[in-house]
Design an enzyme around this catalytic site. Structure first.
Site, PDB file in Angstrom:
ATOM      1  N   GLU A   1      31.698  38.491  38.333  1.00  0.00           N
ATOM      2  CA  GLU A   1      32.655  38.399  39.438  1.00  0.00           C
ATOM      3  C   GLU A   1      32.575  36.994  40.070  1.00  0.00           C
ATOM      4  O   GLU A   1      33.581  36.364  40.328  1.00  0.00           O
ATOM      5  CB  GLU A   1      32.307  39.484  40.470  1.00  0.00           C
ATOM      6  CG  GLU A   1      33.312  39.666  41.572  1.00  0.00           C
ATOM      7  CD  GLU A   1      32.900  40.797  42.528  1.00  0.00           C
ATOM      8  OE1 GLU A   1      31.784  41.357  42.364  1.00  0.00           O
ATOM      9  OE2 GLU A   1      33.687  41.093  43.440  1.00  0.00           O
TER      10      GLU A   1
ATOM     11  N   GLN B   1      47.598  42.172  49.899  1.00  0.00           N
ATOM     12  CA  GLN B   1      46.782  41.080  49.357  1.00  0.00           C
ATOM     13  C   GLN B   1      47.730  39.951  48.929  1.00  0.00           C
ATOM     14  O   GLN B   1      48.948  40.160  48.889  1.00  0.00           O
ATOM     15  CB  GLN B   1      45.972  41.570  48.148  1.00  0.00           C
ATOM     16  CG  GLN B   1      44.598  42.098  48.517  1.00  0.00           C
ATOM     17  CD  GLN B   1      43.725  42.360  47.307  1.00  0.00           C
ATOM     18  OE1 GLN B   1      44.217  42.676  46.224  1.00  0.00           O
ATOM     19  NE2 GLN B   1      42.418  42.271  47.485  1.00  0.00           N
TER      20      GLN B   1
ATOM     21  N   ASP C   1      37.184  38.016  51.342  1.00  0.00           N
ATOM     22  CA  ASP C   1      36.740  38.893  52.428  1.00  0.00           C
ATOM     23  C   ASP C   1      35.795  38.298  53.473  1.00  0.00           C
ATOM     24  O   ASP C   1      36.057  38.351  54.651  1.00  0.00           O
ATOM     25  CB  ASP C   1      36.072  40.137  51.839  1.00  0.00           C
ATOM     26  CG  ASP C   1      36.963  40.863  50.839  1.00  0.00           C
ATOM     27  OD1 ASP C   1      38.069  40.366  50.540  1.00  0.00           O
ATOM     28  OD2 ASP C   1      36.569  41.933  50.356  1.00  0.00           O
TER      29      ASP C   1
END
Ligand code: 2M8
Length: 433
Positions: A400, A106, A164
């Site tokens: 989130e 990542q 993503d």
């Protein structure tokens, strides 16, 4: 939530998500340790719980492979309820003995967090322990992931970007035809209010197919690099890598370590950043580069603005980038409750208001923009962004991600990097005026 409660509530989220040696991103959706999450989380801890910040980075660095790849997940053997689970990855021949890890990376935020840790702790002994691992990881990215020696790392999978299901990856994924997929069962949909908050089944099939290719080549970069149908020079990943190289250079100076290799990485990136990511400096937007199709991925997303964080581009070009922050493509005044930058521009055909990285506001991206605005002395603009982030979490909580229209929270509640970066913002990220 009153502003006075914000700090205490943010700390409570991290407390709830602390698992003894590391912090989970979310108590429900993400029950293991994630790589770039941990670096963001460690930054929050540097303000009030240094030993936790240290443990967070220690634990993630302990998962480093023999070839110095830093895996994007360190699995907690006690935790369950996440797919793909540890047994799926088949990484035993690479990962440290006794540790269960994924097999991809990542964005390399870690050296940036390590330098921040040093500034708060003056803990030279600890950064001496981390330095070779961080340098090894950067070398892995700039050698194994850059056989062209462009100065920029290539990602093999949308999960490596951290963004993503961003529309940035749509074209690259559309040309992939998943075949012979193993049977799999997602668990993410059990933890969100609506399925449309998460990636689609078509996305997941492709995510799994790409991991199947990595497994087939046992994660050996030489083979993977030849065969991978998804190979992208990601503009956000490489912006972060540049900032992290600068942090690594600082650490080398503090420790009196040899720094010629790091200087060479930085020099190469400075010489080539604009050419690699900015096809039209007059426009002031930056794009990923697809190595398979050999072209720029021209999508209007927050990624196009993130290079401001690197401080690598001359101010006249960045002035154009800054104008886009107020443009209707991004967050037109009047249409968004909070003047923050959504993950995808509002008037693009692929914008979706509550779907993960396809529209919602995320705190980490706005935090990077805030830092970049400060670097170029757009102080008023920076302060507006900081205030808007704090107003958003005060009103909606530590979610989130957030619907740009009304600020409503989506995905996981009690999300760790939203809490830790709120803490950092309350301390103005340690930036000095
Ligand atoms: C999300 O990614 C994971 C896969 O790595 C997932 O959707 O299951 C992304 O938002 C990523 O950036 C983040 O690091 C991770 C954990 O918060 O969740």
């Amino acid at each position: 939530m009153k502003i006075d409660d914000l700090l205490g509530n943010a700390k409570s989220v991290l407390e709830k998500n602390w698992r003894g040696k590391h912090t989970v991103p979310s108590p429900t959706l993400y029950p293991h340790q994630w790589s770039w999450d941990s670096a963001f989380i460690a930054m929050g801890y540097t303000h009030y719980a240094l030993e936790r910040g240290c443990s967070e980075l220690d634990n993630i660095l302990n998962g480093q492979w023999k070839n110095c790849l830093l895996p994007h997940i360190i699995f907690d053997p006690e935790a369950s309820g996440y797919f793909p689970d540890p047994n799926y990855w088949k990484t035993e021949s690479h990962s440290p003995k006794g540790m269960l890890t994924s097999g991809i990376v990542q964005p390399p935020v870690h050296a940036i967090a390590a330098l921040k840790y040093y500034h708060h702790s003056r803990g030279e002994k600890i950064i001496r322990r981390w330095f070779p691992r961080l340098k090894g990881f950067h070398r892995y990215l700039l050698e194994n992931r850059d056989p062209e020696r462009s100065g920029f790392a290539t990602i093999y999978h949308p999960w490596e970007s951290g963004f993503d299901n961003s529309p940035r990856w749509d074209e690259a994924l559309a040309r992939i035809e998943p075949r012979d997929l193993p049977e799999y069962k997602r668990s993410d949909l059990d933890h969100v209010k609506k399925a449309e908050e998460r990636p689609t089944k078509e996305d997941y099939d492709r995510y799994i197919y790409l991991v199947e290719i990595l497994k087939r080549f046992n994660y050996e970069d030489e083979e993977v690099y030849k065969e991978m149908p998804f190979k992208i020079k990601d503009v956000v990943f490489n912006t972060i890598l540049y900032v992290a190289n600068k942090a690594l250079l600082e650490l080398a100076k503090i420790l009196g370590e040899e720094n010629s290799e790091i200087l060479e990485w930085i020099g190469r990136q400075e010489d080539r950043f604009l050419k690699q990511f900015c096809p039209d400096p007059e426009e002031g937007l930056f794009y990923d580069y697809d190595l398979v199709l050999n072209h720029f991925i021209k999508r209007r997303t927050v990624a196009a603005l993130i290079p401001i964080y690197a401080g690598i581009v001359e101010k006249p070009i960045i002035e154009k980038t800054v104008q886009w922050l107020d443009h209707s493509h991004f967050c037109a005044k009047g249409t968004c409750k909070f003047p923050l930058i959504p993950s995808t521009s509002l008037d693009s055909p692929y914008f979706k208001h509550i779907t993960y990285w396809r529209g919602p506001i995320w705190i980490n991206t706005n935090w990077m923009l805030y830092q970049g605005l400060r670097t170029y002395h757009f102080n008023e603009h920076a302060e507006r962004l900081r205030k808007a982030m704090l107003d958003l979490v005060r009103e909606s909580g530590f979610h989130e991600y957030f619907d740009p229209h009304n600020g409503e929270g989506h995905g996981s509640d009690n999300f760790s990097w939203t809490a830790s970066l709120t803490i950092d913002l309350l301390y103005k990220c340690d930036l000095v005026d």
